[in-house]
Design a protein around this motif. Structure first.
Motif, PDB file in Angstrom:
ATOM      1  N   LEU A  10       5.461 -27.488  72.988  1.00 53.63           N
ATOM      2  CA  LEU A  10       4.911 -28.312  71.904  1.00 53.63           C
ATOM      3  C   LEU A  10       5.957 -29.338  71.467  1.00 53.63           C
ATOM      4  CD1 LEU A  10       3.319 -25.477  69.734  1.00 53.63           C
ATOM      5  CD2 LEU A  10       2.115 -27.106  71.236  1.00 53.63           C
ATOM      6  N   ARG A  11       5.503 -30.428  70.861  1.00 55.17           N
ATOM      7  CA  ARG A  11       6.417 -31.485  70.424  1.00 55.17           C
ATOM      8  C   ARG A  11       7.530 -30.942  69.511  1.00 55.17           C
ATOM      9  NH1 ARG A  11       5.149 -36.607  70.936  1.00 55.17           N
ATOM     10  NH2 ARG A  11       6.298 -37.048  69.048  1.00 55.17           N
ATOM     11  N   VAL A  12       7.133 -29.987  68.672  1.00 55.09           N
ATOM     12  CA  VAL A  12       8.101 -29.401  67.726  1.00 55.09           C
ATOM     13  C   VAL A  12       9.287 -28.757  68.462  1.00 55.09           C
ATOM     14  CG1 VAL A  12       8.371 -27.614  65.953  1.00 55.09           C
ATOM     15  CG2 VAL A  12       6.333 -29.060  65.982  1.00 55.09           C
ATOM     16  N   PHE A  13       9.004 -28.189  69.610  1.00 58.87           N
ATOM     17  CA  PHE A  13      10.056 -27.593  70.437  1.00 58.87           C
ATOM     18  C   PHE A  13      11.086 -28.672  70.808  1.00 58.87           C
ATOM     19  CE2 PHE A  13      11.183 -26.463  75.009  1.00 58.87           C
ATOM     20  CZ  PHE A  13      12.204 -25.582  74.666  1.00 58.87           C
TER      21      PHE A  13
ATOM     22  N   PRO B 103       0.671 -36.274  63.081  1.00 59.90           N
ATOM     23  CA  PRO B 103      -0.088 -35.110  62.602  1.00 59.90           C
ATOM     24  C   PRO B 103       0.700 -34.363  61.521  1.00 59.90           C
ATOM     25  CG  PRO B 103      -0.105 -35.197  65.001  1.00 59.90           C
ATOM     26  CD  PRO B 103       0.827 -36.281  64.541  1.00 59.90           C
ATOM     27  N   LYS B 104      -0.027 -33.891  60.514  1.00 60.75           N
ATOM     28  CA  LYS B 104       0.598 -33.265  59.344  1.00 60.75           C
ATOM     29  C   LYS B 104       1.547 -32.108  59.719  1.00 60.75           C
ATOM     30  CE  LYS B 104      -0.558 -31.960  54.692  1.00 60.75           C
ATOM     31  NZ  LYS B 104      -1.230 -30.842  54.065  1.00 60.75           N
ATOM     32  N   LEU B 105       1.108 -31.315  60.697  1.00 62.08           N
ATOM     33  CA  LEU B 105       1.936 -30.164  61.096  1.00 62.08           C
ATOM     34  C   LEU B 105       3.282 -30.604  61.665  1.00 62.08           C
ATOM     35  CD1 LEU B 105      -0.412 -27.505  62.733  1.00 62.08           C
ATOM     36  CD2 LEU B 105       1.157 -27.210  60.790  1.00 62.08           C
ATOM     37  N   GLU B 106       3.254 -31.699  62.440  1.00 62.98           N
ATOM     38  CA  GLU B 106       4.517 -32.196  63.012  1.00 62.98           C
ATOM     39  C   GLU B 106       5.431 -32.720  61.907  1.00 62.98           C
ATOM     40  OE1 GLU B 106       4.248 -34.833  66.396  1.00 62.98           O
ATOM     41  OE2 GLU B 106       6.373 -35.373  66.255  1.00 62.98           O
TER      42      GLU B 106
ATOM     43  N   MET C  82       5.477 -31.791  58.784  1.00 65.96           N
ATOM     44  CA  MET C  82       5.996 -30.651  58.033  1.00 65.96           C
ATOM     45  C   MET C  82       7.119 -29.949  58.792  1.00 65.96           C
ATOM     46  SD  MET C  82       2.542 -29.064  56.355  1.00 65.96           S
ATOM     47  CE  MET C  82       3.173 -27.391  56.447  1.00 65.96           C
ATOM     48  N   ALA C  83       6.922 -29.816  60.097  1.00 68.51           N
ATOM     49  CA  ALA C  83       7.940 -29.153  60.920  1.00 68.51           C
ATOM     50  C   ALA C  83       9.232 -29.969  60.915  1.00 68.51           C
ATOM     51  CB  ALA C  83       7.428 -28.974  62.341  1.00 68.51           C
ATOM     52  N   LEU C  84       9.113 -31.285  60.986  1.00 66.02           N
ATOM     53  CA  LEU C  84      10.307 -32.142  60.962  1.00 66.02           C
ATOM     54  C   LEU C  84      11.051 -32.007  59.639  1.00 66.02           C
ATOM     55  CD1 LEU C  84       8.974 -35.337  62.759  1.00 66.02           C
ATOM     56  CD2 LEU C  84      11.024 -34.055  63.417  1.00 66.02           C
ATOM     57  N   MET C  85      10.310 -31.938  58.538  1.00 61.63           N
ATOM     58  CA  MET C  85      10.937 -31.812  57.215  1.00 61.63           C
ATOM     59  C   MET C  85      11.639 -30.458  57.081  1.00 61.63           C
ATOM     60  SD  MET C  85      10.576 -34.629  55.731  1.00 61.63           S
ATOM     61  CE  MET C  85       9.844 -36.082  56.454  1.00 61.63           C
ATOM     62  N   GLN C  86      11.000 -29.417  57.593  1.00 59.73           N
ATOM     63  CA  GLN C  86      11.608 -28.083  57.552  1.00 59.73           C
ATOM     64  C   GLN C  86      12.881 -28.038  58.369  1.00 59.73           C
ATOM     65  OE1 GLN C  86      10.379 -26.938  54.721  1.00 59.73           O
ATOM     66  NE2 GLN C  86      11.468 -25.216  55.667  1.00 59.73           N
ATOM     67  N   LEU C  87      12.815 -28.683  59.528  1.00 59.22           N
ATOM     68  CA  LEU C  87      13.974 -28.730  60.423  1.00 59.22           C
ATOM     69  C   LEU C  87      15.126 -29.469  59.745  1.00 59.22           C
ATOM     70  CD1 LEU C  87      14.858 -27.976  63.325  1.00 59.22           C
ATOM     71  CD2 LEU C  87      14.062 -30.233  64.055  1.00 59.22           C
TER      72      LEU C  87
END
Ligand code: IPE
Ligand code: IPE
Ligand code: MG
Length: 248
Positions: free
Chosen positions: A33-36, A73-76, A78-83
């Motif tokens: 996934l992109r988040v990876f 996308p919202k999930l991406e 959010m994941a970037l902000m968490q990271l």
């Protein structure tokens, strides 16, 4: 290691800016996934920061999240902000140890409150770092920067604190969020894209561009050195002739 000896230590750019691009493609190539890809990009950030400080770069600006990236996308997002929160928390001790000051440019008030808190804390803790300033461009775009500068100039004109006739390039510069930094001598972009993507539009006027096909998660110290080496081979003319540069 061998490459390092070839670098001209007297010609290290004072400010290097980086468009860290290609995380999504890196992950896709591995079926992830992109988040990876974003998670796998932290090593590249760490190596770049370490190498820049080691070589004597004074300002390193990393384009971490653009104004336009809010449209992902919202999930991406959010994941970037968490990271971001996680990475700042994890790396602050190393920044302190290496006398690296953390700063942020961009529309910081639009970031989630925990990101703002983490950033503020790390900036406060590292504020005396005098070896290098690490600037994170977050919710940043060049047009946003120019717009906020124009707005603040207009306010000062209305207040009588600024006379339109006195406005020079230096005045405009002083209203940009990069006011205290030199313009970047070198811009590195990974992933082969040949564009600026709304980064430091004013500040890049005479910056040397270095674009590599490497995807950001694969970027390492030796690649940073290679970019500096390429920079050192350039002739920066600033509108003059080659003869004028080499004679003086
Ligand atoms: C850069 O990688 C990271 C950010 C923009 C936050 P991308 O996520 O843009 O990766 P690609 O360009 O889709 O491969
Ligand atoms: C630029 O990358 C922004 C950052 C690296 C933070 P993008 O992936 O958003 O750029 P475009 O959309 O391909 O131009
Ligand atoms: Mg991209």
């Amino acid at each position: 290691m061998t490459g390092k000896a070839e670098l001209d230590t007297l010609n290290i750019p004072a400010h290097v800016a980086v468009i860290m691009d290609g995380n999504g493609r890196w992950a896709k190539q591995r079926g992830g996934l992109r988040v990876f890809g974003h998670q796998s990009a932290i090593t590249a950030v760490r190596e770049t920061v370490e190498e820049a400080a080691q070589l004597g770069v004074r300002y390193l600006t990393l384009y971490a999240f653009s104004t336009e990236n809010w449209n992902r996308p919202k999930l991406e997002v959010m994941a970037l902000m968490q990271l971001l929160v996680h990475t700042i928390r994890q790396e602050t001790a190393t920044l302190l140890k290496n006398s690296i000051r953390l700063e942020a440019i961009g529309d910081i008030s639009t970031l989630p409150s925990n990101c703002q808190r983490e950033l503020a804390e790390s900036m406060e803790l590292t504020k005396d770092g005098n070896r290098m300033t690490l600037v994170l461009a977050l919710s940043y775009s060049g047009r946003w920067d120019l717009t906020q500068a124009a707005k603040r100039m207009a306010v000062d004109v209305a207040n009588g604190q600024l006379r339109p006739a006195d406005v020079t390039e230096a005045t405009v510069e002083s209203y940009l969020v990069t006011a205290k930094m030199p313009d970047p001598e070198l811009l590195i972009r990974t992933s082969g894209e040949q564009r600026i993507s709304n980064f430091l539009l004013w500040q890049l006027a005479y910056t040397e561009l270095y674009i590599t096909d490497l995807l950001w998660p694969d970027f390492r110290k030796e690649h940073f050195q290679e970019a500096i080496r390429a920079y050192q081979r350039r002739e920066r003319r600033f509108g003059k002739t080659s003869e004028q540069i080499t004679v003086s």
